[in-house]
Design a protein around this motif. Structure first.
Motif, short mmCIF file in Angstrom:
data_model
loop_
_atom_site.label_atom_id
_atom_site.label_comp_id
_atom_site.label_asym_id
_atom_site.label_seq_id
_atom_site.Cartn_x
_atom_site.Cartn_y
_atom_site.Cartn_z
N PHE A 57 -2.81 -0.93 21.40
CA PHE A 57 -2.26 0.40 21.61
C PHE A 57 -0.83 0.35 22.15
O PHE A 57 0.01 1.19 21.77
N LEU A 58 -0.54 -0.60 23.02
CA LEU A 58 0.83 -0.72 23.54
C LEU A 58 1.81 -1.06 22.43
O LEU A 58 2.85 -0.40 22.27
N PHE A 59 1.50 -2.08 21.67
CA PHE A 59 2.41 -2.46 20.59
C PHE A 59 2.50 -1.36 19.55
O PHE A 59 3.58 -1.03 19.06
N GLY A 60 1.36 -0.77 19.18
CA GLY A 60 1.37 0.26 18.15
C GLY A 60 2.22 1.44 18.51
O GLY A 60 2.90 2.02 17.66
N SER A 61 2.22 1.83 19.78
CA SER A 61 2.96 3.02 20.20
C SER A 61 4.36 2.72 20.72
O SER A 61 5.30 3.48 20.46
N ALA A 83 1.19 -8.52 16.52
CA ALA A 83 1.22 -7.12 16.94
C ALA A 83 2.62 -6.55 16.78
O ALA A 83 3.62 -7.24 17.02
N LYS A 84 2.72 -5.29 16.38
CA LYS A 84 4.02 -4.66 16.23
C LYS A 84 3.91 -3.15 16.31
O LYS A 84 2.80 -2.60 16.33
N LYS A 85 5.04 -2.50 16.37
CA LYS A 85 5.07 -1.04 16.46
C LYS A 85 4.65 -0.43 15.13
O LYS A 85 5.05 -0.88 14.06
N ALA A 86 3.83 0.62 15.21
CA ALA A 86 3.34 1.28 14.00
C ALA A 86 4.21 2.49 13.67
O ALA A 86 4.87 3.07 14.53
N ASP A 87 4.19 2.89 12.42
CA ASP A 87 4.93 4.06 11.95
C ASP A 87 4.03 5.29 12.15
O ASP A 87 3.27 5.67 11.26
N LEU A 88 4.11 5.88 13.33
CA LEU A 88 3.23 6.98 13.71
C LEU A 88 3.99 8.29 13.82
O LEU A 88 5.16 8.31 14.23
N ASP A 89 3.31 9.39 13.51
CA ASP A 89 3.92 10.70 13.74
C ASP A 89 3.88 10.99 15.24
O ASP A 89 3.18 10.34 16.00
N PRO A 90 4.67 11.97 15.72
CA PRO A 90 4.80 12.21 17.16
C PRO A 90 3.47 12.46 17.88
O PRO A 90 3.26 11.96 18.99
N PHE A 145 -4.43 -4.13 3.31
CA PHE A 145 -4.40 -3.08 4.33
C PHE A 145 -3.47 -3.48 5.47
O PHE A 145 -3.56 -4.59 6.00
N ASP A 146 -2.60 -2.55 5.87
CA ASP A 146 -1.66 -2.79 6.96
C ASP A 146 -1.86 -1.72 8.03
O ASP A 146 -1.54 -0.55 7.80
N PRO A 147 -2.39 -2.07 9.19
CA PRO A 147 -2.67 -1.06 10.21
C PRO A 147 -1.42 -0.40 10.77
O PRO A 147 -1.51 0.70 11.34
N TYR A 148 -0.30 -1.06 10.62
CA TYR A 148 0.94 -0.55 11.22
C TYR A 148 1.78 0.27 10.25
O TYR A 148 2.84 0.76 10.61
N ALA A 149 1.29 0.46 9.03
CA ALA A 149 2.10 1.10 7.99
C ALA A 149 2.25 2.60 8.19
O ALA A 149 3.30 3.17 7.87
N ASN A 150 1.22 3.27 8.71
CA ASN A 150 1.26 4.72 8.86
C ASN A 150 0.16 5.16 9.82
O ASN A 150 -0.67 4.35 10.26
N GLY A 151 0.15 6.46 10.12
CA GLY A 151 -0.79 6.98 11.09
C GLY A 151 -2.24 6.86 10.68
O GLY A 151 -3.10 6.52 11.50
N ILE A 152 -2.57 7.15 9.42
CA ILE A 152 -3.95 7.05 8.96
C ILE A 152 -4.46 5.62 9.07
O ILE A 152 -5.57 5.37 9.55
N ASN A 153 -3.65 4.68 8.61
CA ASN A 153 -4.05 3.27 8.71
C ASN A 153 -4.28 2.86 10.16
O ASN A 153 -5.23 2.13 10.48
N PHE A 154 -3.40 3.32 11.05
CA PHE A 154 -3.53 2.93 12.45
C PHE A 154 -4.79 3.54 13.06
O PHE A 154 -5.49 2.89 13.84
N LEU A 155 -5.10 4.79 12.70
CA LEU A 155 -6.32 5.41 13.20
C LEU A 155 -7.56 4.67 12.70
O LEU A 155 -8.52 4.48 13.44
#
Length: 308
Positions: A57-61, A83-90, A145-155
């Motif tokens: 969660f820390l890296f993702g956000s 681990a890396k930062k994800a492309d998330l909406d606000p 599958f890439d969990p960090y690619a977008n919000g749906i993937n990260f969820l």
């Protein structure tokens, strides 16, 4: 309408279950309190999952982890892999950031009761999540599958993690001997359950949405992930997707399943063995792998290594 409902539900859950700042003083844990050895082992074991969630969660956000936020909690353990930062909406980034800091609090809370252990080596690389999704769907997704690619993937990737920890807390609670340990686990379980409910609510709102470019719905992803965890855990059904046959829903009357539970709508319990089988990704508590390439730490986890 759906967006308003989701926002209201999320706000209520986060307000209700956010970790209270006074947790440490409330549970009165510290080195002056002597806990039974079995309680110490049961409290140390979930540190593995709390480390995993905190770093993800820390890296993702935020794009960085415990080494920057709270380096003393790592006790010199190695940094996570991939681990890396994800492309998330606000909105999702804000929620995940809240989760991240809650997990830091969980690590601190547990370590006020027990000494703990250094952060284990964690593999949070895209390839680890890709393998999990391939195993769940029983096919190789292209592109992976890439969990960090977008919000749906990260969820969806988040769906993989907190629920396992909360079932572990449910399983541990009845085995704890001291009131101090039980109070601590009750507080941890409440927040972990709330996190899982928020994740499931966000996914349920998008249940019929196709996850691009795979032409697979969000609901099917959750069903397959839950099926995989049931298979790996090897102890029957203790996991359910966000949509189920009505007979499996609450009171056998509804297919919506925003919160998983048994026939009495009570949370499922898992043992440490079951959890290790799942997070190692191979159904074997004796063989490290998956998110823990060198194995989980603590007396319970280490007791299974080399005993295949």
């Amino acid at each position: 309408m759906a967006s308003t409902l989701s926002s209201t539900l999320l706000a209520s859950l986060l307000l209700l279950f956010t970790t209270p700042p006074s947790l440490t003083s409330q549970v009165q844990v510290g080195r002056s309190v002597t806990l039974p050895k079995s309680d110490v082992d049961l409290l140390e074991f979930p540190l593995n999952l709390e480390y995993l969630e905190a770093e993800f969660f820390l890296f993702g956000s935020l794009g960085h982890g415990l080494d920057q936020v709270a380096p003393y909690l790592t006790m010199g353990g190695p940094p996570p892999l991939g681990a890396k930062k994800a492309d998330l909406d606000p909105l999702i980034r804000d929620i995940v950031t809240q989760f991240a800091y809650q997990e830091v609090g969980h690590l601190r809370a547990i370590k006020t009761a027990v000494k703990g252990f250094p952060r284990p080596l964690l593999d949070l690389s895209s390839s680890t999540f890709a393998k999990t999704m391939n195993d769940a769907l029983q096919r190789n997704l292209e592109p992976p599958f890439d969990p960090y690619a977008n919000g749906i993937n990260f969820l969806l990737a988040s769906y993989v993690i907190p629920y396992v920890g909360l079932t572990g807390y449910v399983g541990a609670n009845s085995k704890l001997m001291s009131a101090t340990a039980k109070r601590l686990v009750a507080g941890l379980l409440a927040v972990e359950s709330a996190q899982d409910a928020v994740i499931r609510s966000l996914l349920y709102e998008r249940a019929r949405m196709k996850v691009e470019p795979y032409d697979i719905t969000v609901a099917e992803f959750t069903e397959r992930i839950s099926d995989l965890r049931n298979k790996l855990g090897s102890s029957g059904v203790k996991d359910e997707g966000i949509v189920v046959p009505p007979a499996m829903g609450a009171e056998g009357k509804i297919s919506g399943n925003v919160i998983a539970g048994n026939q009495y709508s009570l949370a499922y319990a898992r043992t440490p063995q079951e959890i290790l089988r799942i997070v190692y990704g191979n159904g074997d508590e004796h063989t490290p792998g998956g998110f823990f390439p060198k194995g989980a730490q603590g007396h319970i986890a280490r007791s299974y290594l080399g005993r295949a």
